[in-house]
Design a protein around this motif. Structure first.
Motif, mmCIF file in Angstrom:
data_model
loop_
_atom_site.group_PDB
_atom_site.id
_atom_site.type_symbol
_atom_site.label_atom_id
_atom_site.label_comp_id
_atom_site.label_asym_id
_atom_site.label_seq_id
_atom_site.Cartn_x
_atom_site.Cartn_y
_atom_site.Cartn_z
ATOM 1 N N TRP A 214 37.244 44.123 44.592
ATOM 2 C CA TRP A 214 38.686 44.240 44.421
ATOM 3 C C TRP A 214 39.360 44.433 45.780
ATOM 4 N N VAL A 215 40.513 43.776 45.980
ATOM 5 C CA VAL A 215 41.309 43.957 47.194
ATOM 6 C C VAL A 215 42.788 44.042 46.815
ATOM 7 N N ASN A 216 43.578 44.616 47.714
ATOM 8 C CA ASN A 216 45.031 44.652 47.559
ATOM 9 C C ASN A 216 45.665 43.563 48.426
ATOM 10 N N ILE A 217 46.648 42.872 47.889
ATOM 11 C CA ILE A 217 47.365 41.815 48.612
ATOM 12 C C ILE A 217 48.803 42.286 48.775
ATOM 13 N N ARG A 218 49.220 42.560 50.018
ATOM 14 C CA ARG A 218 50.501 43.231 50.251
ATOM 15 C C ARG A 218 51.530 42.392 51.005
ATOM 16 N N GLY A 219 51.244 41.128 51.249
ATOM 17 C CA GLY A 219 52.220 40.329 51.974
ATOM 18 C C GLY A 219 51.763 38.895 52.134
ATOM 19 N N TYR A 220 52.608 38.133 52.836
ATOM 20 C CA TYR A 220 52.288 36.733 53.078
ATOM 21 C C TYR A 220 53.057 36.254 54.297
ATOM 22 N N LYS A 221 52.630 35.115 54.831
ATOM 23 C CA LYS A 221 53.369 34.450 55.893
ATOM 24 C C LYS A 221 53.284 32.947 55.688
ATOM 25 N N GLU A 222 54.102 32.222 56.428
ATOM 26 C CA GLU A 222 54.171 30.757 56.338
ATOM 27 C C GLU A 222 54.361 30.308 54.886
ATOM 28 N N SER A 223 55.336 30.953 54.231
ATOM 29 C CA SER A 223 55.706 30.592 52.845
ATOM 30 C C SER A 223 54.519 30.643 51.891
ATOM 31 N N GLY A 224 53.664 31.632 52.091
ATOM 32 C CA GLY A 224 52.538 31.846 51.193
ATOM 33 C C GLY A 224 51.259 31.158 51.597
ATOM 34 N N ARG A 225 51.280 30.422 52.703
ATOM 35 C CA ARG A 225 50.035 29.767 53.139
ATOM 36 C C ARG A 225 48.953 30.796 53.425
ATOM 37 N N TYR A 226 49.350 31.958 53.944
ATOM 38 C CA TYR A 226 48.407 33.033 54.215
ATOM 39 C C TYR A 226 48.806 34.283 53.445
ATOM 40 N N SER A 227 47.830 34.948 52.864
ATOM 41 C CA SER A 227 48.024 36.210 52.160
ATOM 42 C C SER A 227 47.545 37.354 53.040
ATOM 43 N N GLN A 228 48.297 38.456 53.045
ATOM 44 C CA GLN A 228 47.882 39.630 53.805
ATOM 45 C C GLN A 228 47.038 40.520 52.894
ATOM 46 N N VAL A 229 45.760 40.612 53.211
ATOM 47 C CA VAL A 229 44.802 41.316 52.358
ATOM 48 C C VAL A 229 44.434 42.664 52.964
ATOM 49 N N GLN A 230 44.514 43.696 52.143
ATOM 50 C CA GLN A 230 43.993 45.012 52.514
ATOM 51 C C GLN A 230 42.635 45.171 51.833
ATOM 52 N N ASP A 231 41.593 45.280 52.632
ATOM 53 C CA ASP A 231 40.228 45.310 52.114
ATOM 54 C C ASP A 231 39.689 46.732 52.185
ATOM 55 N N PRO A 232 39.377 47.353 51.045
ATOM 56 C CA PRO A 232 38.875 48.729 51.071
ATOM 57 C C PRO A 232 37.453 48.875 51.599
ATOM 58 N N ALA A 233 36.763 47.746 51.863
ATOM 59 C CA ALA A 233 35.352 47.792 52.267
ATOM 60 C C ALA A 233 35.141 48.142 53.731
ATOM 61 N N THR A 234 36.164 48.641 54.418
ATOM 62 C CA THR A 234 35.975 49.076 55.807
ATOM 63 C C THR A 234 34.948 50.193 55.917
ATOM 64 N N SER A 235 34.756 50.932 54.844
ATOM 65 C CA SER A 235 33.780 52.028 54.834
ATOM 66 C C SER A 235 32.386 51.562 54.435
ATOM 67 N N VAL A 236 32.251 50.281 54.105
ATOM 68 C CA VAL A 236 30.958 49.739 53.672
ATOM 69 C C VAL A 236 30.322 48.900 54.770
#
Length: 262
Positions: A214-236
């Motif tokens: 599971w990840v959180n998606i909190r934004g976008y750029k280039e009219s949705g071409r890219y999604s800004q993903v927050q990945d909780p697996a930094t601790s893994v």
């Protein structure tokens, strides 16, 4: 939607590769990964190895729920029974509220916490894990449990969108339309349920193996071409960034066979 509980495999550093013929070397830590398979080939792999597929009835019911939300929000020709959003800007972001998962299997509670924080709702990972029926390093967050939490705790009308094993161009376009309106107009983030397969596209820093996450998606750029993903697996895994732009078409492919909640 049927409330049948299906528990997904936990995210762990030792996740077993179930498609052994596709095993390969690990990607370099922190390095974006490119797939050696087409979307159709990845879809075929998932269809052949899905440990707990959703039924056609469940998929149809969820898609109908998303289509109803489209109409209510004025997306993709919908009538906009709430209000018709203005054309979205080329880029838009919600607050960076990254949360590292507390345990190897807590990607669900961490994602739910980030998603709910965007609505001003503050729930701990421990509280959410209790709601999801999981304990430290034991069990995974089910689709139904996540959707129930987002619907009932956020105060926002979340809907679940299941994706085919090999998502279509229309699936990708719908995701990008919903992403832009959700983020820029309604200020709601998205919970994405990715299923990575060996030698298919992976999120940055993830090892080259089968992973349900599971990840959180909190934004976008280039009219949705890219999604800004927050990945909780930094601790893994040490190579995982807290935030990264991910090609939206590739992200939809990674969510194929599961989906997103918006």
């Amino acid at each position: 939607m049927n409330t049948k509980i299906r528990t997904l495999a936990a995210l762990t550093a030792g996740t077993v590769v179930t498609v052994t013929m596709l095993s390969g070397p690990a990607f370099a830590a922190g390095e974006p990964t490119e797939s050696t398979f087409s979307s159709a080939e990845i879809g075929a792999i998932k269809a052949a190895s899905d440990p707990d597929p959703f039924t056609a009835k469940e998929i149809d019911e969820a898609r109908a729920e998303s289509a109803t939300k489209d109409k209510r929000l004025g997306i993709a020709g919908g009538v906009g029974t709430l209000d018709v959003p203005p054309p979205p800007p080329a880029s838009s972001y919600l607050a960076d509220n990254h949360v590292a998962q507390a345990y190897s299997n807590y990607c669900g509670p961490a994602t739910a916490r980030m998603t709910l924080l965007h609505q001003g709702k503050n729930y701990s990972q421990a509280t959410l894990a209790g709601r999801f029926g999981i304990t430290p390093n034991n069990g995974g967050t089910s689709w139904d449990a996540m959707l129930s939490a987002l619907k009932n705790l956020s105060g926002v009308g979340y809907a679940g969108e299941f994706l085919a094993y090999s998502p279509s161009a229309a699936d990708k376009a719908s995701y990008k339309s919903r992403l832009q309106v959700d983020i820029s107009h309604y200020r709601d983030s998205i919970a994405g349920n990715v299923w990575e397969v060996p030698n298919g596209p992976h999120l940055t820093g993830h090892p080259n193996k089968e992973i349900f996450h599971w990840v959180n998606i909190r934004g976008y750029k280039e009219s949705g071409r890219y999604s800004q993903v927050q990945d909780p697996a930094t601790s893994v895994w040490s190579g995982v960034p807290a935030n990264s732009p991910v090609d939206s078409d590739k992200l939809v492919v990674m969510m194929g066979g599961r989906g997103y909640q918006w």
